[in-house]
Enzyme design. Sequence first.
Site, PDB file in Angstrom:
ATOM      1  CG  HIS A   1     155.549  67.869  30.708  1.00 54.48           C
ATOM      2  ND1 HIS A   1     155.712  67.997  32.070  1.00 54.48           N
ATOM      3  CD2 HIS A   1     155.754  69.106  30.189  1.00 54.48           C
ATOM      4  CE1 HIS A   1     156.008  69.258  32.362  1.00 54.48           C
ATOM      5  NE2 HIS A   1     156.044  69.952  31.237  1.00 54.48           N
TER       6      HIS A   1
ATOM      7  CE  LYS B   1     159.620  67.716  30.637  1.00 58.56           C
ATOM      8  NZ  LYS B   1     160.509  68.548  29.807  1.00 58.56           N
TER       9      LYS B   1
END
Length: 272
Positions: A147, A151
Amino acid sequence: MTTLVVTGAGGRMGREVLSVAADRGLAVAGAVNRSAVDDPVAGVAVSEPETLPELLADVDGRPVVVDFTAPAATTTYAETAADHDAAFLTGTTGLSETDRETLTRAGDRVPVLWASNFSRGVAALRRAVAAAVRAVPGYDVEVTETHHNGKRDAPSGTAETLVSEVEAARPGLEERTHGREGVAPRSPTEVGVHARRAGDVSGEHEVLLAGDDNVLELTHRAGSRRVFAAGAVDAAVWLADRDPGVYAFDDVLDDRTESAEATTSDPVSDTQ
C-alpha cells in the site's frame, strides 16, 4: 433517493466517495473532517465533526453515513449515527475488539456495514483463496500486501481478512509469521504475512501457495482508490433500507447476484 453524509471527507477515500456520489447524482447532505478543508470537495462543503448531528437531523428519511477514518473517530461517528437513526457504513481498518463491539451495539439500533475492502475483485479473491487452500492441502501459504506510504495499519485489513480465510479453510494453520529475520525456518503450521509501504500504491494483495514443484499465485491489484469508493457507494445505497443489524459486503454482493439471477430466469422478462 439515498442521502449520504461523508466523514473523513478530506482524506483519500472520503474525497473519492464524494466524487463517485457526484458522478452518480446521489444526494449528499454534508461532509465532515477533523482538520480544516477550505475548499468544497466534489461540490460539497466540508465542516467540523461537531456538525454531524445537525447534518443528520436535517435529512428527510434515513441518511447513510459513509466513513473512512480512524478507529477512534469511527466508533464516535457510529454512535452518533445510531443516535440519529442513520445507517452507518465504514471501511476503517485497524479496529480493535472493543471498536467492533461498539459497531455491534450500533447495529442493534440501525443498519451497520463494515468491510475491510469494498472491491468486488477482492471479494472474488477471498472466495478463490478459500477454495484454493482446500484444494492443495499441505502447501505453504504466504500473504503479501503493498500500500501507499501513508497507510497507518499493517498488515492491511484486507490482508488480515485473507489470512482469516486461509485459516478457516485449513484449521491446522494457527501461527502468523509477520516477516522473517535471521534464522527463521518455516513451521508447517504458519502463514507468512508481509506488509510493504511505498509510493502511492492503491492496494495490491497476493496469496502464494507453494508445494513440491507447484506454485499457485492469486493476486489482486487496484488501479485506483475509485474502485473501493464505487463499491462503498453501492453498499451504502443497499444499506439504507435494511433492518437494524450488522452486515458485510458479501451480503450486498450476494443479494445483487440473487436479484440478477431471478430477473434472468423470469420468463416474462425474457419475452419483453
